[in-house]
Design a protein around this motif. Sequence first.
Motif: not given
Length: 312
Positions: A201-211
């Motif tokens: 939901r948050s930008e931080t949680e989406f960033a985990t997929y990028v990493r």
Amino acid sequence: MACQTCGDATSPAFNECQRCGTPLGQPAIAPGVPTYRVRSLGTAAGIAVGAASLLYVPSGLFPVLGVRMARAAAERSDRDLLLGAAAAEVLLTLLHVLAILTAAVLVIIWTWRVRKNLEAFPGALPTLSPAWAIAGWLVPFANLVVPARVVANVARDSLWRRTTPALVGLWWTAWLVFSVGDRIVARLEEQRYGRLTEWPRSETEFATYVRFYQDALGPRLIPTVACLVAGASFVVLIRRISAAQESRIAKAAPLWPGHPGGIVAGAPYPPPRSASAYPVDPAGSIPDLPVAPGPASAPPPAPPVVGGTTGA
């Protein structure tokens, strides 16, 4: 005296040809031993192996696309893009699995045939039975060693080598790196993916997929390169072995594809048959044969004349 397999001149000082290993005086193919054509099957197996190797590349390099899709999903807060990335990767993996299963069936049949042909090659020294050409690919732990031994044996006796060609070692080493490395990478990625937030939901949680996709690219390069090397080297081996065996089998092909007893080009014609060779009717008599008149033949007697005198 020339070798009947490779055509090189032989020496009585040796019991076998120093080039191909065929015993002196032996034909290229042992009479009465069946052989199998492998050129068409080898071509099909080579195409399947090449296709399976190339189809692994999109799956192995998918993290490049996964990073872009994950970043787009983070910018739009769109979880459907993440699901689309996962579905696309599964589809690419399924295509590769179907290709490698097809290649496996063709390779197993090809391996059995080329191993079976060794039994018809005088001078060949097979070390494993033809059954291992099939079981070696399927039996756990044995499939780490046996297929390489079978192919190495076939390569030596088909390509006239005293030692195993280096291409066999390159192929099998790359294959082991690919098969073992791919499983290790897949297991580690499965564990890392399970720790991600299922519904970010948050930008931080989406960033985990990028990493996740960024970290996945490096380890995947190793099995990807190994897959390409193994596929390319094995295709070359299949082509060389198939061509060598086809050439040797062709030396034993009949000069004329007729039925037994047919006339072969250059062979003398059979002598003409005598009267005893003609068919006999059920009564046991021989049909009349035309006989040319000769000087010793007498004319038939004349019939009596009506009204003539006897003794006149």
